[in-house]
Design an enzyme around this catalytic site. Structure first.
Site, short mmCIF file in Angstrom:
data_model
loop_
_atom_site.label_atom_id
_atom_site.label_comp_id
_atom_site.label_asym_id
_atom_site.label_seq_id
_atom_site.Cartn_x
_atom_site.Cartn_y
_atom_site.Cartn_z
N SER A 210 39.69 35.18 40.24
CA SER A 210 40.14 36.42 39.61
C SER A 210 41.09 37.15 40.56
CB SER A 210 38.94 37.28 39.19
OG SER A 210 39.31 38.35 38.38
N ASP A 353 39.52 32.86 28.24
CA ASP A 353 39.42 34.01 29.16
C ASP A 353 39.96 35.27 28.49
OD1 ASP A 353 39.76 35.86 31.36
OD2 ASP A 353 39.68 34.13 32.70
N HIS A 385 35.71 34.83 31.27
CA HIS A 385 36.10 35.20 32.62
C HIS A 385 34.92 35.23 33.59
CE1 HIS A 385 39.04 36.68 35.47
NE2 HIS A 385 38.20 37.62 35.84
#
Length: 427
Positions: A210, A353, A385
């Site tokens: 991320s 995601d 995610h």
């Protein structure tokens, strides 16, 4: 192998994402208090003298250690830990300082491979940096606590670990170049720190997810030009957010709408020209929110902006805000895939995601491959995610371990594979 996903499966993935955010906010609130209640809370970075640049630091070489100290950790880990304040370079190519926390595992391997772990922070609050949250007694952000599992895995593998505060003293997120500079200089500092017993010949790997994947991407792309002497043999990173514009549009109005605020408030505070362009279009409430978010961690903003629509803070639509020339320019400069890495890459991404759209990551991989990079790209269908943090890490660490275990170069070229789940079909 391409795999189709049914609409029911997509709804389950989205439902998991919403539930995961709710659970995260319920358990975390704004902060999690360290389990080591016997330790007094350490001073916050903005008032801790250790974090402040000493006089004349500008003349030191990038990566030079300016201060060091041992630290007690917020949870028991089988390792010794220190903080290193080191000279680095900021987003404006000016000298700056930041901190990395380095770990020497009790079972360190004789060849002492080093892994730089970029923990996602995604916030500008000075108390949100990993170096603060990892200290015993600190009020640790949920983001730091949630990544201790990966840190523990690295230490169990016998790897020396560096965890840099790649957002620097001012919480720049997500800006171009600076995360790479600060991570590479953190590695330089670690290799110079005598207790770790490292040198320039030690194999070095990179890992991040991320916001940490974004920093890892910049690190491996800048490595050949900024720190070519470092023996970086591979980078494993996922959900990297190569196109910030796409991430902001995707998250606005959803469970992760805090990302919009974290990104915009950071650009607003970092670049005077962006602030000048945005300020006339902010409502009074919007101006107050921009200042407030600068002081807090992502988990707090998640709670405040859950399903929030950022259009309400401006007198023009969000797409027009993002198109303001100074803001559009800095966002474009932050795009990943524009430099050719020399180290092989393992990139992973959830197809569904809801924070980082898969399309820009697909294009980033295509751009990197066109520039001659070697990329193993895994796209995962049954994930979103947050769940990708858990489903992808075993395969990513396995790949990284293979690079750290041998001097044999990784297979050249690029491959893209779409799987149902990396837990079912690990690579």
């Amino acid at each position: 192998m391409e795999v189709e996903m049914s609409s029911n499966a997509r709804r389950r993935v989205f439902g998991f994402g919403v539930a995961a955010v709710v659970v995260m906010m319920t358990l975390a609130g704004p902060t999690i208090v360290s389990s080591n209640t016997a330790s007094a809370a350490p001073p916050l970075p903005q008032v801790d003298e250790f974090y402040q640049p000493p006089a004349g630091f500008e003349s030191a070489a990038p990566g030079a250690i300016l201060r060091s100290r041992p630290v007690q950790l917020t949870v028991p880990l089988s390792a010794q830990a220190w903080q290193l304040l080191y000279r680095t370079t900021d987003v404006f190519d000016q000298p700056d300082v930041t901190v990395t926390t380095v770990f020497l595992p009790d079972n360190v391997r004789p060849d002492r491979p080093l892994v730089s772990h970029q923990m996602f922070e995604d916030a500008s609050g000075p108390q949100c940096v990993p170096s603060y949250g990892l200290q015993a007694g600190a009020q640790s952000s949920m983001e730091t606590i949630g990544q201790l599992r990966d840190l523990q895995t690295m230490l169990q593998n016998g790897w020396v670990v560096s965890v840099p505060d790649f957002g620097g003293r001012f919480g720049h997120f997500p800006v171009a170049q600076e995360p790479g500079y600060m991570t590479l200089d953190g590695i330089r500092a670690a290799t110079q720190f005598a207790p770790l017993g490292l040198g320039p010949e030690n194999r070095i790997g990179l890992y991040g997810y991320s916001g940490g994947g974004f920093a890892t991407g910049w690190t491996v792309e800048l490595h050949p030009s900024y720190a070519p002497e470092l023996n970086i043999i591979g980078a494993a990173y996922g959900g990297p957010g190569p196109d910030i514009n796409a991430a902001l549009f995707t998250t606005n109005g959803g469970p992760f709408s805090a990302i919009v605020g974290s990104g915009l408030s950071s650009y607003y505070a970092t670049y005077p020209e962006v602030k000048a362009a945005m300020q006339p279009h902010l409502t009074p409430e919007g101006a107050a929110v921009m200042d407030q978010i600068q002081t807090q961690c992502l988990s707090t903003t998640l709670a405040q902006q859950f399903f929030g629509d950022w259009n309400r803070y401006f007198d023009i639509p969000l797409d027009q805000v993002l198109a303001l020339p100074p803001l559009a320019d800095v966002i474009n400069k932050a795009r990943l895939g524009t430099h050719a890495p020399t180290a092989p890459l393992y990139v992973f991404q959830a197809v569904q995601d809801e924070v980082i759209p898969v399309g820009p990551t697909d294009r980033m991989v295509e751009d990197l491959c066109a520039r001659g990079a070697s990329v193993t790209y895994i796209r995962e269908q049954l994930a979103e995610h947050l769940s990708t943090i858990f489903s992808a890490s075993p395969a990513a660490f396995s790949w990284l371990g293979q690079q750290l275990d041998t001097d044999t170069p990784a297979r050249a070229g690029c491959s893209t594979t779409t799987v149902l789940s990396q837990l079912i079909t690990p690579k």
